[in-house]
Scaffold this motif. Sequence first.
Motif, mmCIF file in Angstrom:
data_model
loop_
_atom_site.group_PDB
_atom_site.id
_atom_site.type_symbol
_atom_site.label_atom_id
_atom_site.label_comp_id
_atom_site.label_asym_id
_atom_site.label_seq_id
_atom_site.Cartn_x
_atom_site.Cartn_y
_atom_site.Cartn_z
ATOM 1 N N ASP A 183 0.833 -1.213 0.000
ATOM 2 C CA ASP A 183 0.000 0.000 0.000
ATOM 3 C C ASP A 183 0.864 1.258 0.000
ATOM 4 N N GLY A 184 2.006 1.185 0.702
ATOM 5 C CA GLY A 184 2.881 2.345 0.791
ATOM 6 C C GLY A 184 3.645 2.627 -0.491
ATOM 7 N N ARG A 185 3.800 1.623 -1.351
ATOM 8 C CA ARG A 185 4.542 1.833 -2.605
ATOM 9 C C ARG A 185 3.724 2.580 -3.646
ATOM 10 N N ARG A 186 2.411 2.641 -3.468
ATOM 11 C CA ARG A 186 1.524 3.429 -4.344
ATOM 12 C C ARG A 186 1.729 3.097 -5.830
ATOM 13 N N GLY A 187 1.665 1.824 -6.148
ATOM 14 C CA GLY A 187 1.727 1.406 -7.545
ATOM 15 C C GLY A 187 3.113 1.132 -8.080
ATOM 16 N N VAL A 188 4.170 1.439 -7.348
ATOM 17 C CA VAL A 188 5.525 1.107 -7.784
ATOM 18 C C VAL A 188 5.719 -0.398 -7.629
ATOM 19 N N GLY A 189 6.202 -1.046 -8.682
ATOM 20 C CA GLY A 189 6.357 -2.490 -8.658
ATOM 21 C C GLY A 189 7.726 -2.932 -8.169
ATOM 22 N N LEU A 190 7.881 -4.247 -8.044
ATOM 23 C CA LEU A 190 9.140 -4.838 -7.625
ATOM 24 C C LEU A 190 9.590 -5.867 -8.648
ATOM 25 N N ARG A 191 10.896 -5.984 -8.807
ATOM 26 C CA ARG A 191 11.495 -7.013 -9.647
ATOM 27 C C ARG A 191 12.512 -7.784 -8.807
ATOM 28 N N LEU A 192 12.511 -9.103 -8.933
ATOM 29 C CA LEU A 192 13.469 -9.950 -8.228
ATOM 30 C C LEU A 192 14.355 -10.670 -9.228
ATOM 31 N N GLU A 193 15.663 -10.636 -8.985
ATOM 32 C CA GLU A 193 16.623 -11.372 -9.805
ATOM 33 C C GLU A 193 17.370 -12.346 -8.896
ATOM 34 N N ALA A 194 17.377 -13.616 -9.264
ATOM 35 C CA ALA A 194 17.977 -14.648 -8.423
ATOM 36 C C ALA A 194 19.443 -14.344 -8.145
ATOM 37 N N SER A 195 19.827 -14.407 -6.891
ATOM 38 C CA SER A 195 21.210 -14.166 -6.474
ATOM 39 C C SER A 195 21.378 -14.723 -5.060
ATOM 40 N N GLY A 196 21.839 -15.959 -4.963
ATOM 41 C CA GLY A 196 21.933 -16.623 -3.674
ATOM 42 C C GLY A 196 22.998 -16.032 -2.771
ATOM 43 N N CYS A 197 22.749 -16.120 -1.474
ATOM 44 C CA CYS A 197 23.700 -15.669 -0.468
ATOM 45 C C CYS A 197 23.723 -16.686 0.670
ATOM 46 N N ASN A 198 24.877 -16.846 1.300
ATOM 47 C CA ASN A 198 25.012 -17.706 2.470
ATOM 48 C C ASN A 198 24.538 -19.134 2.179
ATOM 49 N N ARG A 199 24.747 -19.575 0.928
ATOM 50 C CA ARG A 199 24.317 -20.903 0.476
ATOM 51 C C ARG A 199 22.803 -21.082 0.608
ATOM 52 N N GLN A 200 22.052 -20.003 0.520
ATOM 53 C CA GLN A 200 20.604 -20.023 0.602
ATOM 54 C C GLN A 200 20.032 -19.320 -0.621
ATOM 55 N N PRO A 201 18.803 -19.681 -1.039
ATOM 56 C CA PRO A 201 18.207 -18.986 -2.184
ATOM 57 C C PRO A 201 17.950 -17.523 -1.858
ATOM 58 N N GLY A 202 18.189 -16.678 -2.838
ATOM 59 C CA GLY A 202 18.008 -15.259 -2.589
ATOM 60 C C GLY A 202 17.801 -14.476 -3.860
ATOM 61 N N PHE A 203 17.547 -13.189 -3.700
ATOM 62 C CA PHE A 203 17.226 -12.309 -4.822
ATOM 63 C C PHE A 203 17.763 -10.911 -4.571
ATOM 64 N N VAL A 204 18.127 -10.241 -5.664
ATOM 65 C CA VAL A 204 18.320 -8.799 -5.639
ATOM 66 C C VAL A 204 16.973 -8.183 -5.996
ATOM 67 N N CYS A 205 16.537 -7.246 -5.191
ATOM 68 C CA CYS A 205 15.215 -6.637 -5.346
ATOM 69 C C CYS A 205 15.361 -5.207 -5.889
ATOM 70 N N SER A 206 14.526 -4.865 -6.873
ATOM 71 C CA SER A 206 14.555 -3.516 -7.453
ATOM 72 C C SER A 206 13.153 -2.949 -7.540
ATOM 73 N N PHE A 207 13.047 -1.629 -7.347
ATOM 74 C CA PHE A 207 11.801 -0.926 -7.632
ATOM 75 C C PHE A 207 11.725 -0.695 -9.141
ATOM 76 N N VAL A 208 10.545 -0.919 -9.717
ATOM 77 C CA VAL A 208 10.368 -0.707 -11.154
ATOM 78 C C VAL A 208 9.026 -0.012 -11.385
ATOM 79 N N GLY A 209 8.920 0.644 -12.535
ATOM 80 C CA GLY A 209 7.678 1.310 -12.900
ATOM 81 C C GLY A 209 7.811 1.928 -14.274
ATOM 82 N N GLU A 210 6.699 2.258 -14.875
ATOM 83 C CA GLU A 210 6.722 2.808 -16.230
ATOM 84 C C GLU A 210 7.465 4.133 -16.306
ATOM 85 N N ASP A 211 7.365 4.919 -15.267
ATOM 86 C CA ASP A 211 7.920 6.277 -15.306
ATOM 87 C C ASP A 211 9.200 6.410 -14.486
#
Length: 313
Positions: A250-278
């Motif tokens: 609700d706080g992001r107000r329409g801004v989306g998220l993108r996850l790209e796989a990138s494991g850390c500490n021998r565990q599954p993980g992701f780099v997270c980015s804010f994305v949007g049309e503008d």
Amino acid sequence: MTSSVLERARGGDERAFQELIAPYARELHLHCYRMLGSVTDADDLLQEILLAAWTGLDGFGGRSSLRTWLYRIATNRCLNAIRDGKRRPPTEPLPPFDPPEPTRRGDVTWLQPYPDTWLEDHAVRRETVELAFVTALQRVPPRQAATLVLVDVLGFTIAEVADLIETTPTAIKGALQRARASVKQAQTTMSADREHERQVARRFAAAFVADDIEAVTRLLTDDAWLAMPPAPHEYQGAAAIGAFLQASVDGRRGVGLRLEASGCNRQPGFVCSFVGEDRAPSYAGRIVLTVDGERISRITRFLEPGLEKVLPG
């Protein structure tokens, strides 16, 4: 190591010194990370360790291996850094929305992830680098943590560790026993099937980027935790975690998220980015998952600004 390389290094040959320490640099960095819980602190301390080794190389008499001598320097530098308060918690970030009341406030807010790409060329047992283990080390007295890592992880003997940190074998035995008990209580059950973990992580990622909070919470164990270093806020259970994640959506107000796989500490993980049309994609932290069977028992989202400049993608 050959005596000629050692002698050249002692004579001021920097290339020879780099040849001497190259086989140990990454494992020393990982040792500092285990002790300090922070990649950025480990980066800084490794430079101090290498400088101390360079300036003190004449003091290496060969009575122990070069590796043991380097670990003596590294361990004592880590202990000194903790004692002197160099492991300082970062500034607590303020969320851009009104979060629900946390279940508790975490105490290891300086924790950072360790990228799997830095572990690829090293035979590192998963249980010795997973987040639960590193976190547990931060909560035991520093000498106990050092003793546990040196004996149980790195394979030094009781006598060698007593010599490394200048105490008695009896004291080391006592510290080891107490550290083992403390860390064992904190460690978590994790899936042994890495492909299965990746499948669970992919289901999580699909639900997370779709802002499907109900689907995310269905993937959680009943006692799952959400932690977000350096923020101290932690949430336990599907309802509490779901409430926080929905507030975040609700706080992001329409801004989306993108996850790209990138494991850390021998565990599954992701780099997270804010994305949007503008807007151009911008860094939004790293997520590391603890998978237990078919479900997720812990989500750790690292929010520290600037961490993307320190860690590889």
